[in-house]
Design a protein around this motif. Structure first.
Motif, PDB file in Angstrom:
ATOM      1  N   LEU A  76      -3.457 -22.484   8.237  1.00  0.00           N
ATOM      2  CA  LEU A  76      -3.713 -23.018   7.144  1.00  0.00           C
ATOM      3  C   LEU A  76      -4.531 -21.701   6.172  1.00  0.00           C
ATOM      4  O   LEU A  76      -4.058 -21.797   4.833  1.00  0.00           O
ATOM      5  CB  LEU A  76      -4.836 -24.048   7.201  1.00  0.00           C
ATOM      6  CG  LEU A  76      -4.275 -25.229   7.643  1.00  0.00           C
ATOM      7  CD1 LEU A  76      -5.256 -26.280   7.923  1.00  0.00           C
ATOM      8  CD2 LEU A  76      -2.966 -26.062   6.823  1.00  0.00           C
ATOM      9  N   LEU A  77      -5.399 -20.946   6.617  1.00  0.00           N
ATOM     10  CA  LEU A  77      -5.905 -19.827   6.093  1.00  0.00           C
ATOM     11  C   LEU A  77      -5.050 -18.604   5.566  1.00  0.00           C
ATOM     12  O   LEU A  77      -4.800 -18.502   4.410  1.00  0.00           O
ATOM     13  CB  LEU A  77      -7.057 -19.182   6.790  1.00  0.00           C
ATOM     14  CG  LEU A  77      -7.671 -17.947   6.152  1.00  0.00           C
ATOM     15  CD1 LEU A  77      -8.704 -18.533   4.959  1.00  0.00           C
ATOM     16  CD2 LEU A  77      -8.847 -17.421   7.195  1.00  0.00           C
ATOM     17  N   GLY A  78      -4.177 -18.564   6.565  1.00  0.00           N
ATOM     18  CA  GLY A  78      -3.008 -17.461   6.119  1.00  0.00           C
ATOM     19  C   GLY A  78      -2.043 -17.807   5.178  1.00  0.00           C
ATOM     20  O   GLY A  78      -1.616 -16.941   4.462  1.00  0.00           O
ATOM     21  N   SER A  79      -1.869 -19.064   5.387  1.00  0.00           N
ATOM     22  CA  SER A  79      -0.854 -19.715   4.354  1.00  0.00           C
ATOM     23  C   SER A  79      -1.273 -19.567   2.928  1.00  0.00           C
ATOM     24  O   SER A  79      -0.337 -19.418   2.040  1.00  0.00           O
ATOM     25  CB  SER A  79      -0.261 -21.253   4.921  1.00  0.00           C
ATOM     26  OG  SER A  79       0.262 -21.176   6.027  1.00  0.00           O
ATOM     27  N   SER A  80      -2.280 -19.522   2.692  1.00  0.00           N
ATOM     28  CA  SER A  80      -2.852 -19.352   1.408  1.00  0.00           C
ATOM     29  C   SER A  80      -2.921 -17.992   0.652  1.00  0.00           C
ATOM     30  O   SER A  80      -2.675 -18.020  -0.493  1.00  0.00           O
ATOM     31  CB  SER A  80      -4.344 -19.917   1.169  1.00  0.00           C
ATOM     32  OG  SER A  80      -5.040 -18.912   2.075  1.00  0.00           O
ATOM     33  N   PHE A  81      -2.632 -17.081   1.496  1.00  0.00           N
ATOM     34  CA  PHE A  81      -2.111 -15.844   0.914  1.00  0.00           C
ATOM     35  C   PHE A  81      -1.031 -15.083   1.452  1.00  0.00           C
ATOM     36  O   PHE A  81      -1.187 -13.844   1.269  1.00  0.00           O
ATOM     37  CB  PHE A  81      -3.586 -14.980   0.955  1.00  0.00           C
ATOM     38  CG  PHE A  81      -4.207 -14.640   2.286  1.00  0.00           C
ATOM     39  CD1 PHE A  81      -3.539 -13.595   2.972  1.00  0.00           C
ATOM     40  CD2 PHE A  81      -5.019 -15.492   2.778  1.00  0.00           C
ATOM     41  CE1 PHE A  81      -4.145 -13.374   4.424  1.00  0.00           C
ATOM     42  CE2 PHE A  81      -5.659 -15.244   4.146  1.00  0.00           C
ATOM     43  CZ  PHE A  81      -5.104 -14.201   4.762  1.00  0.00           C
ATOM     44  N   ALA A  82      -0.381 -15.614   2.113  1.00  0.00           N
ATOM     45  CA  ALA A  82       0.813 -14.963   3.154  1.00  0.00           C
ATOM     46  C   ALA A  82       1.592 -14.285   1.849  1.00  0.00           C
ATOM     47  O   ALA A  82       2.152 -13.380   1.956  1.00  0.00           O
ATOM     48  CB  ALA A  82       1.440 -15.963   3.890  1.00  0.00           C
ATOM     49  N   GLY A  83       2.056 -14.964   0.968  1.00  0.00           N
ATOM     50  CA  GLY A  83       3.118 -14.582  -0.090  1.00  0.00           C
ATOM     51  C   GLY A  83       2.685 -13.526  -0.872  1.00  0.00           C
ATOM     52  O   GLY A  83       3.341 -12.603  -1.320  1.00  0.00           O
ATOM     53  N   MET A  84       1.299 -13.223  -0.959  1.00  0.00           N
ATOM     54  CA  MET A  84       0.908 -12.090  -1.648  1.00  0.00           C
ATOM     55  C   MET A  84       0.772 -10.740  -0.864  1.00  0.00           C
ATOM     56  O   MET A  84       0.718  -9.803  -1.473  1.00  0.00           O
ATOM     57  CB  MET A  84      -0.735 -12.174  -1.936  1.00  0.00           C
ATOM     58  CG  MET A  84      -0.965 -13.602  -3.020  1.00  0.00           C
ATOM     59  SD  MET A  84      -2.636 -13.708  -3.497  1.00  0.00           S
ATOM     60  CE  MET A  84      -3.328 -14.597  -2.274  1.00  0.00           C
ATOM     61  N   ILE A  85       0.818 -10.868   0.405  1.00  0.00           N
ATOM     62  CA  ILE A  85       0.842  -9.637   1.232  1.00  0.00           C
ATOM     63  C   ILE A  85       2.357  -9.501   2.219  1.00  0.00           C
ATOM     64  O   ILE A  85       2.208  -8.877   3.084  1.00  0.00           O
ATOM     65  CB  ILE A  85      -0.337  -9.572   1.955  1.00  0.00           C
ATOM     66  CG1 ILE A  85      -0.492 -10.917   2.749  1.00  0.00           C
ATOM     67  CG2 ILE A  85      -1.676  -9.336   1.186  1.00  0.00           C
ATOM     68  CD1 ILE A  85      -1.774 -10.568   3.620  1.00  0.00           C
ATOM     69  N   GLU A  86       3.347 -10.046   1.704  1.00  0.00           N
ATOM     70  CA  GLU A  86       4.485 -10.240   2.326  1.00  0.00           C
ATOM     71  C   GLU A  86       5.064  -9.022   2.750  1.00  0.00           C
ATOM     72  O   GLU A  86       5.689  -8.684   3.947  1.00  0.00           O
ATOM     73  CB  GLU A  86       5.443 -11.089   1.509  1.00  0.00           C
ATOM     74  CG  GLU A  86       6.791 -11.576   2.260  1.00  0.00           C
ATOM     75  CD  GLU A  86       7.581 -12.650   1.710  1.00  0.00           C
ATOM     76  OE1 GLU A  86       8.513 -13.081   2.244  1.00  0.00           O
ATOM     77  OE2 GLU A  86       7.004 -13.045   0.633  1.00  0.00           O
ATOM     78  N   ALA A  87       4.996  -7.677   1.938  1.00  0.00           N
ATOM     79  CA  ALA A  87       5.314  -6.544   2.226  1.00  0.00           C
ATOM     80  C   ALA A  87       4.726  -6.012   3.459  1.00  0.00           C
ATOM     81  O   ALA A  87       5.491  -4.992   4.062  1.00  0.00           O
ATOM     82  CB  ALA A  87       5.328  -5.713   0.853  1.00  0.00           C
ATOM     83  N   VAL A  88       3.388  -6.257   3.815  1.00  0.00           N
ATOM     84  CA  VAL A  88       3.011  -5.670   4.945  1.00  0.00           C
ATOM     85  C   VAL A  88       2.587  -6.683   5.974  1.00  0.00           C
ATOM     86  O   VAL A  88       1.466  -6.186   6.646  1.00  0.00           O
ATOM     87  CB  VAL A  88       1.429  -4.858   4.388  1.00  0.00           C
ATOM     88  CG1 VAL A  88       1.951  -3.931   3.297  1.00  0.00           C
ATOM     89  CG2 VAL A  88       0.604  -5.785   3.625  1.00  0.00           C
ATOM     90  N   ASP A  89       3.041  -7.883   6.016  1.00  0.00           N
ATOM     91  CA  ASP A  89       2.713  -8.993   6.901  1.00  0.00           C
ATOM     92  C   ASP A  89       2.768  -8.529   8.230  1.00  0.00           C
ATOM     93  O   ASP A  89       2.202  -8.660   9.105  1.00  0.00           O
ATOM     94  CB  ASP A  89       3.326 -10.058   6.698  1.00  0.00           C
ATOM     95  CG  ASP A  89       4.948 -10.022   6.587  1.00  0.00           C
ATOM     96  OD1 ASP A  89       5.409  -9.073   6.919  1.00  0.00           O
ATOM     97  OD2 ASP A  89       5.356 -11.268   6.355  1.00  0.00           O
ATOM     98  N   HIS A  90       3.923  -7.706   8.556  1.00  0.00           N
ATOM     99  CA  HIS A  90       4.185  -7.282   9.884  1.00  0.00           C
ATOM    100  C   HIS A  90       3.152  -6.237  10.419  1.00  0.00           C
ATOM    101  O   HIS A  90       2.826  -6.281  11.651  1.00  0.00           O
ATOM    102  CB  HIS A  90       5.575  -6.455  10.020  1.00  0.00           C
ATOM    103  CG  HIS A  90       5.917  -5.332   8.993  1.00  0.00           C
ATOM    104  ND1 HIS A  90       6.254  -5.611   7.595  1.00  0.00           N
ATOM    105  CD2 HIS A  90       5.884  -4.193   9.276  1.00  0.00           C
ATOM    106  CE1 HIS A  90       6.295  -4.661   7.120  1.00  0.00           C
ATOM    107  NE2 HIS A  90       6.202  -3.675   7.859  1.00  0.00           N
TER     108      HIS A  90
END
Length: 188
Positions: free
Chosen positions: A56-70
Motif C-alpha cells: 500500500l505504501l509503495g503503490s502510492s509512489f511506484a509510478g514516480m520512480i518506475e525508472a529505478v524500481d528494479h
C-alpha cells in the motif's frame, strides 16, 4: 513474479520467524499442539499483514520512480538478506522466553516481519498480485513457524542460525535475479 519465485520468497521471509519459533520450542518444557498453533498464527498473520502494508505504501509512489524500481527492489532485498546473513554468522545467542502472552508475541511478530514490510514495497514496483502473495506468505510462515516450535523442542537451537543464513541468501539471490532480469542479462 511467478508462483515458484513467490514461494521461495515466502520461505525466505519466514526464516526469521522460524528461528524465533525454534527458540520458543526450546524454552517450552511441556509442548502442546496449541503452543505451535499460537506461534504460527502470530507470525503468519504479521508476515501477511506487513507486505500488504508495504505494498500500500509503495503503490502510492511506484509510478514516480518506475525508472529505478528494479534497483530499489534489489537494494531492499539485498539489505534485508545481508542483514539476515550477518545475524546468522554473528553467533550471538538470544535468550529464549517461553511466554506466549499477547504482548510478548506481538513484539516478536512485529520484529520478525519488518523485513516483510520492505518486501511489500518491492511488490508495488514489481506489480505483484498482492492478495494471493500475502496469503501464500502468511500460510507458509504459519506452517514453518509451527514446525519450528516442534523442531526447537525436539532438536534444540541446532538449526536456528542455518535457517536464518539460508533465508538471507535466498532474499539476496531473488533481489539479484530481479535486477539482472530488468537489465536484460537473464534470458528468462
Amino acid at each position: 513474479m511467478g508462483f515458484g519465485e513467490l514461494l521461495v520468497l515466502a520461505v525466505g521471509l519466514s526464516m526469521d520467524a522460524f528461528a524465533v519459533s525454534i527458540c520458543k520450542g526450546l524454552s517450552i518444557r511441556a509442548l502442546m499442539p496449541r503452543h505451535a498453533v499460537i506461534v504460527g498464527l502470530w507470525f503468519g498473520a504479521f508476515q501477511a499483514l506487513m507486505p500488504l502494508a508495504g505494498w500500500l505504501l509503495g503503490s502510492s509512489f511506484a509510478g514516480m520512480i518506475e525508472a529505478v524500481d528494479h534497483w530499489i527492489a534489489f537494494a531492499l532485498l539485498a539489505l534485508i538478506g545481508g542483514n539476515m546473513v550477518r545475524e546468522a554468522l554473528g553467533g550471538g545467542e538470544e535468550e529464549c522466553d517461553p511466554s506466549l502472552a499477547p504482548l510478548t508475541m506481538l513484539v516478536l511478530a512485529v520484529a520478525t516481519s519488518i523485513d516483510a514490510l520492505a518486501v511489500g514495497v518491492t511488490f508495488a514496483f514489481l506489480r505483484v498480485d498482492i492478495l494471493p502473495a500475502v496469503a501464500l506468505i502468511g500460510v507458509c510462515t504459519f506452517a514453518i513457524s509451527a514446525a519450528g516450535v516442534k523442531v526447537g523442542n525436539v532438536f534444540g537451537a541446532r538449526y536456528k542460525s542455518k535457517a536464518e543464513l539460508a533465508g538471507g541468501v535466498v532474499l539476496v539471490l531473488i533481489g539479484l535475479k530481479i535486477l539482472l532480469e530488468h537489465l536484460g542479462l537473464l534470458p528468462f
